[in-house]
Design a protein around this motif. Structure first.
Motif: not given
Length: 271
Positions: A14-35
């Protein structure tokens, strides 16, 4: 007979696929509620801060994001305020609108806000309520983001004959990290099971380099220059090798060593 369940991709894939799709370094991750303007109610997403972009995923295991927001237009951010349910909410004010975010608690909310301000303003916010470990990580991310910006600037000035300077970041190999020679060596030393080949910026910030870990009598690290020339890349070996893309550069090392060298891909954090 029970129907077979569809196999779920492993966190590393999953990480590999996301890295390939975005081409950007990962700095922080987790659940957020968004509006935001298109959503009347808050919606929970698995969220990743990569570069100055927020990527929202419908599911923690989804390889492709459903929405993304460019934070480079950030003008300000409100204070992190708790609500009656214990969640912590803050608003990002962008030049083209606003984005409301809600974290599980105040500590998590302040961490998200701190990282977002760090990468957008290129400065760690002077928030006394942040924990020492959070501040340390923010300083590390700050240096990585500064290096990434330098690479983007140099790509822009040396790749004017390409369609778009940013297109090179979108096709970066998954094993590219905006780290120094010493940091790359440390990554390979601490996590040998994740791979043994890293593509990184060159020491002159204009070209690239390959750092590898070889298992001989004892672990040994080697570094190879990768020069950018026009639309091609030249590996500085005894006999120069010219290839059309950075992915081809990585593939060359893998194939020439018959798979002994493997691209370094960070595991997604298990939570």
């Amino acid at each position: 007979q029970q129907p077979e369940e569809t196999p779920q991709p492993a966190p590393r894939l999953i990480f590999h696929e996301r890295q390939r799709n975005t081409g950007l370094p990962l700095y922080l991750q987790g659940y957020l509620s968004v509006r935001h303007s298109k959503l009347q109610k808050f919606r929970v997403y698995w969220t990743e801060l990569r570069g100055t972009m927020l990527f929202f995923y419908d599911d923690k295991k989804a390889p492709a994001y459903s929405q993304k927001f460019d934070l480079s237009a950030l003008t300000s951010a409100t204070n992190v305020d708790p609500d009656e349910n214990g969640s912590a909410q803050f608003t990002l004010m962008l030049s083209n609108g606003k984005l409301e975010l809600k974290a599980n608690d105040c500590e998590c909310g302040k961490e998200w806000k701190g990282f977002i301000l760090t990468v957008t303003k290129l400065s760690v916010p002077p928030d006394e309520s942040l924990l020492p470990r959070q501040l340390t990580r923010m300083h590390e991310v700050l240096e990585k983001e500064k290096q990434r910006r330098i690479m983007l600037k140099n790509c822009s000035s040396t790749s004017s004959n390409r369609k778009s300077p940013l297109s090179s970041t979108l096709t970066m190999p998954a094993c590219f990290y905006a780290v120094s020679r010493q940091e790359a060596t440390g990554m390979l030393e601490k996590n040998p099971s994740w791979g043994n080949l890293i593509l990184r910026p060159g020491s002159d910030s204009k070209n690239y380099a390959i750092t590898v870990r070889q298992e001989l009598a004892a672990p040994r690290f080697k570094h190879y220059k990768v020069m950018s020339k026009g639309t091609n890349y030249i590996i500085e070996l005894e006999r120069q090798v010219t290839l059309p893309s950075l992915q081809d550069v990585v593939n060359y090392f893998v194939t020439q060593t018959r798979g002994t060298l493997k691209p370094f891909v960070i595991h997604a954090c298990a939570e």
